[in-house]
Design a protein around this motif. Structure first.
Motif, PDB file in Angstrom:
ATOM      1  N   ARG A 297       1.177  -0.617  -0.330  1.00  0.00           N
ATOM      2  CA  ARG A 297      -0.144  -0.030  -0.519  1.00  0.00           C
ATOM      3  C   ARG A 297       1.031   1.617   0.376  1.00  0.00           C
ATOM      4  NH1 ARG A 297      -4.932  -0.175  -1.803  1.00  0.00           N
ATOM      5  NH2 ARG A 297      -6.311  -1.173  -0.742  1.00  0.00           N
ATOM      6  N   THR A 298       0.567   2.327  -0.722  1.00  0.00           N
ATOM      7  CA  THR A 298       0.887   3.434  -0.433  1.00  0.00           C
ATOM      8  C   THR A 298       0.763   4.780   0.069  1.00  0.00           C
ATOM      9  OG1 THR A 298      -0.247   4.314  -2.656  1.00  0.00           O
ATOM     10  CG2 THR A 298       2.069   3.132  -2.904  1.00  0.00           C
ATOM     11  N   HIS A 299      -0.458   4.227   1.270  1.00  0.00           N
ATOM     12  CA  HIS A 299      -0.909   4.976   1.933  1.00  0.00           C
ATOM     13  C   HIS A 299      -1.603   4.432   3.314  1.00  0.00           C
ATOM     14  CE1 HIS A 299      -4.248   8.098   3.202  1.00  0.00           C
ATOM     15  NE2 HIS A 299      -3.856   8.425   2.032  1.00  0.00           N
ATOM     16  N   LEU A 300      -0.114   5.504   4.331  1.00  0.00           N
ATOM     17  CA  LEU A 300      -0.760   4.681   5.697  1.00  0.00           C
ATOM     18  C   LEU A 300      -1.772   4.828   6.304  1.00  0.00           C
ATOM     19  CD1 LEU A 300       1.799   7.584   7.301  1.00  0.00           C
ATOM     20  CD2 LEU A 300       1.881   5.390   7.370  1.00  0.00           C
TER      21      LEU A 300
ATOM     22  N   GLU B  25       6.139   6.906   1.379  1.00  0.00           N
ATOM     23  CA  GLU B  25       7.337   8.122   0.442  1.00  0.00           C
ATOM     24  C   GLU B  25       7.581   9.018   0.480  1.00  0.00           C
ATOM     25  OE1 GLU B  25       8.334   5.005  -1.582  1.00  0.00           O
ATOM     26  OE2 GLU B  25       7.157   3.316  -0.732  1.00  0.00           O
ATOM     27  N   GLU B  26       7.320   9.596   0.933  1.00  0.00           N
ATOM     28  CA  GLU B  26       6.693  11.347   0.979  1.00  0.00           C
ATOM     29  C   GLU B  26       7.081  11.705   1.918  1.00  0.00           C
ATOM     30  OE1 GLU B  26       3.619  13.058  -1.103  1.00  0.00           O
ATOM     31  OE2 GLU B  26       3.557  12.053  -2.527  1.00  0.00           O
TER      32      GLU B  26
ATOM     33  N   ASP C  96      -2.215   6.044  -5.018  1.00  0.00           N
ATOM     34  CA  ASP C  96      -1.475   5.678  -6.099  1.00  0.00           C
ATOM     35  C   ASP C  96      -1.374   3.856  -6.865  1.00  0.00           C
ATOM     36  OD1 ASP C  96      -1.151   8.973  -6.333  1.00  0.00           O
ATOM     37  OD2 ASP C  96       0.845   8.172  -5.269  1.00  0.00           O
ATOM     38  N   LYS C  97      -1.019   3.373  -7.284  1.00  0.00           N
ATOM     39  CA  LYS C  97      -0.588   2.380  -7.574  1.00  0.00           C
ATOM     40  C   LYS C  97       0.231   1.916  -7.503  1.00  0.00           C
ATOM     41  CE  LYS C  97      -3.690   1.435 -11.808  1.00  0.00           C
ATOM     42  NZ  LYS C  97      -3.820   0.834 -12.966  1.00  0.00           N
ATOM     43  N   PRO C  98       0.194   1.021  -6.394  1.00  0.00           N
ATOM     44  CA  PRO C  98       2.012   0.455  -6.092  1.00  0.00           C
ATOM     45  C   PRO C  98       2.815   0.032  -6.778  1.00  0.00           C
ATOM     46  CG  PRO C  98       0.170  -1.502  -5.661  1.00  0.00           C
ATOM     47  CD  PRO C  98      -0.603  -0.196  -6.390  1.00  0.00           C
ATOM     48  N   LYS C  99       4.674   0.132  -6.453  1.00  0.00           N
ATOM     49  CA  LYS C  99       5.617   0.252  -7.366  1.00  0.00           C
ATOM     50  C   LYS C  99       5.216  -1.686  -7.860  1.00  0.00           C
ATOM     51  CE  LYS C  99       8.039   3.789  -6.335  1.00  0.00           C
ATOM     52  NZ  LYS C  99       9.275   4.139  -4.307  1.00  0.00           N
ATOM     53  N   TRP C 100       6.045  -1.244  -8.902  1.00  0.00           N
ATOM     54  CA  TRP C 100       6.169  -3.199  -9.237  1.00  0.00           C
ATOM     55  C   TRP C 100       6.639  -3.340  -8.406  1.00  0.00           C
ATOM     56  CZ3 TRP C 100       3.810  -5.574 -12.603  1.00  0.00           C
ATOM     57  CH2 TRP C 100       2.702  -4.761 -13.338  1.00  0.00           C
ATOM     58  N   LYS C 101       8.502  -3.363  -7.792  1.00  0.00           N
ATOM     59  CA  LYS C 101       9.333  -3.660  -6.913  1.00  0.00           C
ATOM     60  C   LYS C 101       8.326  -3.945  -5.948  1.00  0.00           C
ATOM     61  CE  LYS C 101      12.580  -0.947  -5.239  1.00  0.00           C
ATOM     62  NZ  LYS C 101      13.254  -0.527  -4.965  1.00  0.00           N
ATOM     63  N   ASN C 102       7.291  -3.260  -5.267  1.00  0.00           N
ATOM     64  CA  ASN C 102       7.020  -3.171  -4.077  1.00  0.00           C
ATOM     65  C   ASN C 102       5.385  -4.886  -4.363  1.00  0.00           C
ATOM     66  OD1 ASN C 102       8.477  -1.213  -2.961  1.00  0.00           O
ATOM     67  ND2 ASN C 102       6.567  -0.025  -2.703  1.00  0.00           N
TER      68      ASN C 102
END
Lengths: 104, 210
Positions: free
Chosen positions: A27-30, A97-98, B83-89
């Motif tokens: 996931r990209t959101h906490l 990430e940010e 956001d979509k996750p990165k390919w690596k993750n």
């Protein structure tokens, strides 16, 4: 009584745990990461209840541990959301990430 | 009959769990999480653990999911996407979860559990409370007290984290009442002082006109 073999129930809880692990890693959101953690804790609770039901009927130890896990999950969610709100105030975003102030 | 209901519930549970971690919209993820938790409570009901099912619905669904929904509302606009996750993750997550699933299920399907078959026992809430507050054998008083401390600490720390560093120190200092009265009197005096030169100027102007 229940008619389902124990391994099938255990497979359900294991699958739920690793679904949560997948979400935790991707996931990209906490807040989404927090939701995946709730899934993992939930599957752990399910595991305790299953073993209490199948292996130790008549006792309540698994049930009490489930109660403690639910309480800790509630406390952890409250603190995590306070931290996320504070992060949002400081960085205007909650992507892991940010928020790189503590990196390096 | 029990088996059909159990397999239906667990299929729905796994599907909603997968949708929770793969959907890109916040609100949908929260609602799928809610469905997962309610279906887990359904499994507890099927195993005759009524008390823990009710606790699950009250605390998880009524407390945690609502808290998560509030935080989503506070930090993002409705209908926003992640956001979509990165390919690596994505690759590492898939690898870890599938490998873990296969290894764990391989281990416990090879093991023979000594299950004890009994009739459906009705668990009394009174006996749960008696064991929770017992200091003798198999009592859980110490973890219970630790949990109460943990809840207190969590409450205080979340309030401190969410509020802290935003109130300026001048706002916290409250001057005593006599000081404020003095300030008001000073202001009135200064206003009078300001008025006097203005009136003098007017007087000067009128004098000049004369």
């Amino acid at each position: 009584m229940f008619g389902v073999p124990i391994s099938h129930v255990l497979i359900v809880s294991t699958a739920l745990f690793f679904i949560g692990a997948y979400g935790f890693l991707t996931r990209t959101h906490l807040i989404m990461v927090l939701m995946s953690m709730e899934l993992m804790l939930n599957s752990t609770c399910l595991n305790f209840i299953i073993f209490n039901k199948y292996l130790f009927p008549g006792t309540q130890d698994g049930l009490l541990f489930t109660l403690f896990i639910i309480t800790i999950a509630a406390a952890e969610a409250a603190i995590a959301i306070a931290i996320i709100l504070n992060l949002y105030r400081n960085f205007q975003s909650v992507s892991p990430e940010e928020t790189t102030t503590l990196k390096y | 009959m029990h088996q059909i209901i159990f397999y239906t519930i667990s299929a729905m549970l796994l599907i909603s769990g997968i949708l929770t971690v793969t959907t890109l919209k916040f609100f949908r993820a929260a609602v799928y999480l809610l469905a997962t938790l309610v279906l887990t409570a359904g499994i507890y009901f099927m195993m005759a653990f009524n008390f823990i099912a009710i606790v699950q619905i009250v605390i998880y669904v009524g407390g945690i999911v609502v808290l998560i929904l509030f935080s989503i509302l506070l930090t993002s606009t409705p209908g926003a996407k992640v956001d979509k996750p990165k390919w690596k993750n994505l690759l590492s997550g898939l690898l870890v979860s599938l490998a873990g699933l296969f290894i764990t299920s391989y281990v416990f399907t090879g093991y023979v559990f000594k299950t004890i078959k009994t009739g459906p026992e009705n668990m009394q809430v009174k006996s749960i409370g008696m064991q929770l507050l017992n200091i003798k054998s198999s009592g859980y008083l110490l973890p219970f007290e630790l949990i109460t401390l943990l809840l207190l600490v969590a409450m205080i720390s979340s309030i401190t984290i969410a509020v802290g560093e935003h109130k300026k120190p001048e706002l916290i200092k409250t001057a005593p009442l006599s000081d404020t009265i003095d300030k008001i009197l000073e202001e009135i005096n200064s206003e009078n002082n300001l008025d006097k030169p203005a009136s003098e100027e007017i007087d000067d102007k009128t004098a000049l006109k004369k």
